[in-house]
Scaffold this motif. Structure first.
Motif, short mmCIF file in Angstrom:
data_model
loop_
_atom_site.label_atom_id
_atom_site.label_comp_id
_atom_site.label_asym_id
_atom_site.label_seq_id
_atom_site.Cartn_x
_atom_site.Cartn_y
_atom_site.Cartn_z
N PHE A 102 22.53 -10.66 26.26
CA PHE A 102 21.89 -10.02 25.19
C PHE A 102 21.71 -8.73 25.55
CE2 PHE A 102 20.61 -14.53 24.40
CZ PHE A 102 21.30 -14.74 23.05
N ALA B 12 21.25 -14.30 29.90
CA ALA B 12 20.50 -15.64 29.41
C ALA B 12 21.15 -16.66 29.87
CB ALA B 12 20.43 -15.93 27.97
N ASN C 169 10.41 -21.16 31.55
CA ASN C 169 10.32 -20.28 30.26
C ASN C 169 11.62 -19.35 30.47
OD1 ASN C 169 7.06 -20.70 29.79
ND2 ASN C 169 8.51 -21.56 28.45
N GLY C 170 12.44 -18.97 29.34
CA GLY C 170 13.60 -18.12 29.40
C GLY C 170 14.54 -18.17 30.28
N ALA C 171 14.63 -19.70 30.73
CA ALA C 171 15.91 -19.98 31.71
C ALA C 171 17.16 -20.18 31.15
CB ALA C 171 15.64 -21.20 32.20
N GLY C 172 17.23 -19.97 29.68
CA GLY C 172 18.21 -20.28 28.84
C GLY C 172 18.66 -21.46 28.05
N LYS C 173 17.77 -22.25 28.01
CA LYS C 173 17.84 -23.63 27.60
C LYS C 173 18.29 -23.66 26.20
CE LYS C 173 13.77 -24.80 28.89
NZ LYS C 173 13.30 -23.86 29.39
N THR C 174 17.48 -22.75 25.28
CA THR C 174 17.85 -22.83 23.95
C THR C 174 18.96 -22.02 23.62
OG1 THR C 174 15.38 -22.92 23.40
CG2 THR C 174 16.86 -21.87 21.85
N THR C 175 19.37 -21.00 24.59
CA THR C 175 20.60 -20.20 24.26
C THR C 175 21.52 -21.01 24.40
OG1 THR C 175 19.35 -18.42 25.03
CG2 THR C 175 21.84 -18.21 25.00
N TYR D 217 25.48 -19.27 18.29
CA TYR D 217 25.90 -17.88 18.91
C TYR D 217 27.35 -18.03 19.63
CZ TYR D 217 20.94 -16.53 19.23
OH TYR D 217 19.62 -16.40 18.94
N GLN E 94 13.57 -25.88 18.63
CA GLN E 94 12.28 -25.74 19.42
C GLN E 94 11.02 -25.43 18.47
OE1 GLN E 94 12.55 -23.28 22.75
NE2 GLN E 94 10.62 -23.17 23.37
N GLU F 59 13.03 -29.38 23.10
CA GLU F 59 11.61 -29.69 23.23
C GLU F 59 11.21 -30.56 22.10
OE1 GLU F 59 9.30 -26.53 24.70
OE2 GLU F 59 11.04 -25.48 25.66
N HIS G 117 9.92 -29.77 28.43
CA HIS G 117 8.84 -29.18 29.63
C HIS G 117 8.17 -30.38 30.13
CE1 HIS G 117 10.02 -25.26 29.70
NE2 HIS G 117 9.85 -24.92 28.55
N LEU H 287 17.92 -7.30 17.38
CA LEU H 287 16.52 -7.47 17.83
C LEU H 287 15.35 -7.42 16.85
CD1 LEU H 287 16.45 -6.30 21.50
CD2 LEU H 287 16.25 -8.67 20.78
N1 LIG Z 1 18.73 -13.62 20.18
C1 LIG Z 1 18.30 -13.21 21.34
N2 LIG Z 1 18.36 -11.83 21.44
C2 LIG Z 1 18.04 -11.23 22.75
N3 LIG Z 1 17.73 -12.04 23.85
C3 LIG Z 1 17.39 -13.32 23.81
C4 LIG Z 1 17.83 -13.92 22.31
N4 LIG Z 1 17.77 -15.33 22.50
C5 LIG Z 1 17.45 -15.46 23.66
N5 LIG Z 1 17.10 -14.41 24.54
C6 LIG Z 1 16.87 -14.14 25.88
O1 LIG Z 1 17.69 -14.89 26.73
C7 LIG Z 1 16.76 -15.57 27.56
C8 LIG Z 1 16.93 -17.02 27.74
O2 LIG Z 1 16.13 -17.48 26.44
P1 LIG Z 1 15.98 -18.99 25.99
O3 LIG Z 1 15.43 -19.00 24.51
O4 LIG Z 1 17.24 -19.56 26.10
O5 LIG Z 1 15.12 -19.58 27.02
P2 LIG Z 1 14.43 -21.14 26.97
O6 LIG Z 1 14.86 -21.80 28.36
O7 LIG Z 1 14.81 -21.82 25.99
O8 LIG Z 1 12.99 -20.67 27.10
P3 LIG Z 1 11.58 -21.54 26.72
O9 LIG Z 1 11.31 -22.61 27.45
O10 LIG Z 1 10.60 -20.52 26.44
O11 LIG Z 1 12.04 -22.12 25.46
C9 LIG Z 1 15.41 -15.22 27.46
O12 LIG Z 1 15.04 -13.90 28.46
C10 LIG Z 1 15.24 -14.49 26.04
O13 LIG Z 1 14.31 -13.36 26.14
#
Ligand SMILES: Nc1ncnc2c1ncn2[C@@H]1O[C@H](COP(=O)(O)OP(=O)(O)OP(=O)(O)O)[C@@H](O)[C@H]1O
Ligand SMILES: [Mg+2]
Lengths: 262, 297, 332
Positions: free
Chosen positions: A14, A19, A39-45, A54, A86, A178, A210, B294
């Motif tokens: 991004f 991510a 958090n922010g590991a990229g799981k949701t992505t 995406y 989530q 989650e 988590h 964003l």
């Molecule tokens: N639409 C987006 N635009 C910009 N950055 C994004 C976007 N979606 C996710 N990110 C970034 O990508 C990284 C991974 O985010 P992600 O949501 O996949 O983390 P996560 O593992 O699901 O975290 P959590 O446990 O908090 O849910 C983060 O740094 C987040 O800021």
């Protein structure tokens, strides 16, 4: 081959944020696989890419041996991938049953014209959809809430409705983001049982979670992500002792029975 | 085309473009603090003109100008308190309807107060056109360009060097963090409405001597100001100026295109540009796609 | 479609059959013809806004397309009214498709502004007259009367029955759509686009189709307008009309087709029959929009009933679910 999903060298940026950074893994058919990571590991992505929300920056996703890289969500849904979110995303403007009926969307086909004229086929399909939605609500134990507005249910039940809605698409692979976050101990256990019950109907499930006690209790395999990379993968017991995993979780023991983010 | 003709069109374009730029600045200020596009922005321009026309009958223009700006800023504050603040948690669609409703409310009220006629205002200085390389330019044009420059400089100084300005930028960057660090987001939102209403009013006052003002002129300003803001990248102030001047110039040169009725379609050109840009590149020429992705809509 | 709707339709038919006998003056019937013509547009707009959760600030543009194309084809090219109406509708569909394809990818403010711009472009185009077709700002006269099954619609009474028959047909069709798989899909887009997508709803296609449907209804209403009035000029099709349409939809409750019809009837009767607004039209449209959005976002009827009686369970919220368009895909 008995893997249902294969993810290979998946990357997603991004802007400057990476991510997902060359992630590769497989999921066995009929398994419950958990994905954990800070958090922010990229799981949701990762879920967003598998489900087609995406497009990946590079790399690919194969589902049942065929590439679904970059397929839009309406295609992946039809192929048999469904998901929950989530942060709850129920349709607040509908009843519980209607929410689940939307899940049947990709398995039904009445369009504008046929519904406008209310052709016999359309009416029949509508009846069947309603019945199927009730079956699913019965399966998850929510049949008595069917007619309530989705947003009026307690939070824990709303999570279950989201799972019922995802189930209604008749998925082969279910992505749960989650499912236990925000739930109390008892609700978490119930969700765990429900997830296993769903798996027992022959579906494959990936859970991002988590809550370590839940992860340990239900999963056959755990994948640990950090900064978009795989740092460990294996059965839950071995993951718990993995040095790299312990380091990522701040050198502490993996917290039990509660999420690290609280 | 001869040089003098080209210059003639260029000055006309810069003149009206400066106004669009100021409207776009107004859009940006509110957008940055709230994420809202205030569709009533054009009415601030109209009110600026109307108030000044009325006040100028009672007092010297030099006094009427600031009073009118202040009055419109107050209208902006009232609008925010009465209509935007109560709906701050509503959906985008609701907020759009509220601001378009507010726009019509102000427009309708102006029609009741001032009627349907157009009103003139005397130019700030002499009316005698100045000859520049063969092109005849009204002195008011220089007032307009000068005012835009002053507005830009003051805004930059405000956002860079004053505590309040920095606080507003903090709100724009991250509302939650701004709240946590003790900034009253509510006050900043109110201030952003006052500020952009004031800038809208200034635009209305300086343009009235060359175009007249009537109760309904706001919608076009709003639409073209928005086009300018989008063209330059929503939320980017330098973009507002670039976008405004571009739209103004295209409109004036478009009107000179050699086909029948081109001049009656000059409004259409700006709208077409808006339309094409919205569809093809909503992040504008200066805004980055990533940024617009964003930003919440 | 449920008992409530059948009952509603039956009541509407009864009212429609009784009302002409109670009204002496044909002018009053004319007011109801206007209700019907506006009702057509507003139903489509209600589907697009209330069900699909999108916004259009330019639907007057489609009415203008219908009116102008019908008018031009019949007066200058010798078309008879019905084929002209068909061509107008096809043209509007085409325009809606071209406009909607890129536009509907836009969200919130961008969509609002793009549709606003579209409406203004049509308005400006109608006001200019480079090819000697539109008659410029003053428009043109002499649009022939419409005839149905050999009956020339030359009186208010005939128009009344005709327009409301069309409204009823459209209403039944739209109610059917709303209470079906398609209607649910549309509401799911409003309820939350990411989730709708994940459930396999092809959101872009549904938005486009709904936009097309509402454009077709707008064009139809425009064609009727041209034949009913007999002349067209750009003035009635400006931004004010687009916003007036919005107001009518919102007053009755945009998440409900009945609300759209009721709101249209209410405002049209107030403006044309009681003439309460006169020059205040612009002001009141703005005022109503703001008040409705702040106080009764579900529309006057639902909102007032809820406030007064409280018997409508507060919990059964079918109203405008906010946040929808603010949620990013997936969220994280
Ligand atoms: N639409 C987006 N635009 C910009 N950055 C994004 C976007 N979606 C996710 N990110 C970034 O990508 C990284 C991974 O985010 P992600 O949501 O996949 O983390 P996560 O593992 O699901 O975290 P959590 O446990 O908090 O849910 C983060 O740094 C987040 O800021
Ligand atoms: Mg996440």
């Amino acid at each position: 081959m008995d893997n249902i999903l294969r993810v290979e060298s998946l990357r997603k940026n991004f802007g400057g944020v990476v991510a997902l950074d060359g992630l590769t893994f497989e999921v066995q058919k009929g398994a419950i696989k958990s994905i954990i990571g800070p958090n922010g590991a990229g799981k949701t992505t990762l879920f967003n890419i598998i489900s087609g929300m995406y497009r990946p920056s590079s790399g690919g996703v194969w589902f049942l041996g065929e590439s679904i890289t970059g397929s839009p969500p309406y295609v992946t849904a039809k192929r048999g991938i469904s998901r929950t979110f989530q942060n709850l995303q129920l349709f607040a403007n509908m009843t519980v049953r209607e929410n689940v009926m939307v899940g049947r969307h990709c398995r039904t086909k009445t369009g504008f014209l046929r519904s406008a004229l209310r052709l016999p086929g359309a009416a029949k399909e509508e009846k069947r959809t309603a019945a199927e939605a009730m079956d699913i609500l019965r399966f998850v134990g929510l049949e008595e809430s069917a007619q309530r507005g989705a947003s009026t249910l307690p939070f824990g039940k709303q999570r279950v409705v989201e799972m019922a809605r995802a189930l209604a698409t008749d998925p082969k692979l279910l992505l749960l983001d989650e499912p236990a976050s925000g739930l109390n101990l008892r609700e978490t256990e119930e969700i765990g049982r429900l997830i296993q019950k769903i798996r027992d109907t022959g579906k494959t499930i990936i859970v991002v979670e988590h809550d370590m006690s839940l992860v340990m209790a239900i999963s056959e395999e755990v994948l640990v992500l950090d900064h978009g990379r795989r740092i460990a993968e294996g059965p839950p017991r071995s993951i718990q002792k993995h040095p790299e995993v312990l380091r990522v979780y701040l050198g502490e023991e993996i917290p039990h029975a509660q999420s690290p983010e609280s | 085309m001869e040089l003098s003709t080209i210059l003639q069109y260029a000055f006309a374009g810069i003149k009206i473009g400066s106004i669009y730029a100021m409207v776009a600045l107004g859009f940006n200020i509110i957008y940055n603090t709230t994420g809202i596009i205030n569709l009533a922005q054009g009415e601030f321009v109209m009110l600026g003109g109307m108030f000044t026309v009325t006040l100028a009958k009672l007092m010297p223009l030099g006094l009427a100008f600031p009073i009118a700006v202040l009055a419109v800023a107050i209208v902006g504050c009232l609008f925010e308190r009465a209509a935007i603040w109560p709906a701050r948690r509503s959906s985008v669609i609701t907020l759009i309807m509220i601001t378009i409703g507010g726009s019509f409310l102000l427009k309708g009220a102006a029609m009741q107060v001032w009627g349907k006629n157009s009103f003139p205002l005397r130019p700030f200085s002499s009316e005698k056109p100045i000859n520049i390389l063969g092109a005849w330019v009204q002195p008011q044009v220089f007032w307009i360009i000068g005012v835009l420059a002053v507005v830009m400089i003051l805004l930059t100084l405000f956002f860079r060097f004053t505590l309040t300005g920095k606080a507003m930028r903090a709100c724009a960057a991250n509302r939650a963090a701004a709240t946590l660090s003790g900034i009253s987001v509510d006050r900043m939102v109110l201030l952003s409405f006052a500020l952009s209403a004031g800038i809208g009013a200034i635009a209305g006052i300086v343009i009235t001597p060359v175009t007249l003002v009537d109760y309904g002129c706001g919608s076009m300003y709003a639409l073209k100001g928005f086009a300018a803001a989008v063209l330059g990248g929503l939320g980017v102030s330098a973009g507002a100026v670039v976008g405004g001047l571009t739209i103004g110039l295209m409109e004036c040169f478009g009107a000179a295109l050699p086909f029948q009725g081109a001049s009656s379609y000059k409004d259409g050109f700006a709208l077409l540009i808006l339309f094409v840009f919205l569809c093809a590149k909503p992040s504008g020429i200066l805004g980055r796609a990533a940024i617009s992705e964003l930003k919440k809509f | 479609m449920g008992k409530k709707n059948l009952f509603g339709l039956a009541s509407l038919v009864v009212v429609l059959l009784v009302v002409p006998h109670l009204l002496g003056n044909p002018y009053y019937l004319g007011v109801l013809v206007w209700c019907g013509i506006y009702g057509l547009v507003c139903m489509g707009l209600s589907l697009f806004m209330g069900y699909c959760g999108q916004i259009s600030l330019g639907h007057a543009g489609f009415c203008a397309l219908g009116a102008y194309i019908s008018g031009i084809l019949t007066t200058r090219f010798g078309f008879s009214p019905w084929p002209a109406l068909g061509v107008a509708m096809l043209a509007s569909l085409l325009v809606a498709f071209v406009v909607g394809l890129p536009t509907l990818r836009l969200k919130g403010h961008y969509l609002a502004m793009a549709t606003l711009g579209f409406g203004m472009i049509i308005f400006v185009a109608a006001g200019g007259d480079p090819f000697g077709l539109t008659g410029g700002p003053s428009g043109f006269w002499g649009i022939p009367k419409l005839s149905v099954f050999g009956v020339v619609l030359d009186s208010e009474v005939k128009w009344y029955y005709f327009v409301w028959a069309v409204v009823l047909v459209c209403l039944v069709a739209l109610l059917n759509i709303v209470h079906s798989r398609v209607g649910r899909a549309l509401r799911s887009i409003h309820g939350g686009e990411p989730a709708a997508k994940a459930m396999g709803v092809h959101t872009a296609r549904y938005k486009t189709q709904t936009f097309l449907l509402s454009a077709a209804l707008g064009s139809l209403a425009g064609s009727f307008y041209a034949h009913y009035v007999g002349f067209v000029n750009p003035h009635p099709f400006g931004l004010n009309f687009s916003i007036h349409l919005l107001t009518m939809v919102v007053v009755g409750g945009m998440t409900n087709l009945w609300g759209a019809i009721a709101g249209t009837a209410l405002l049209t009767i107030l403006t044309r029959y009681f003439r309460v607004f006169m020059d205040w039209g612009v002001f009141f449209d703005g005022f109503i929009l703001v008040i409705i959005m702040l106080v009764f976002p579900e529309g006057l009827f639902v909102g007032a009933a809820r406030r007064l009686g409280g018997f409508v369970s507060r919990k059964r919220s079918t109203g405008v679910p906010g946040q929808a368009s603010r949620q990013a895909a997936g969220g994280g």
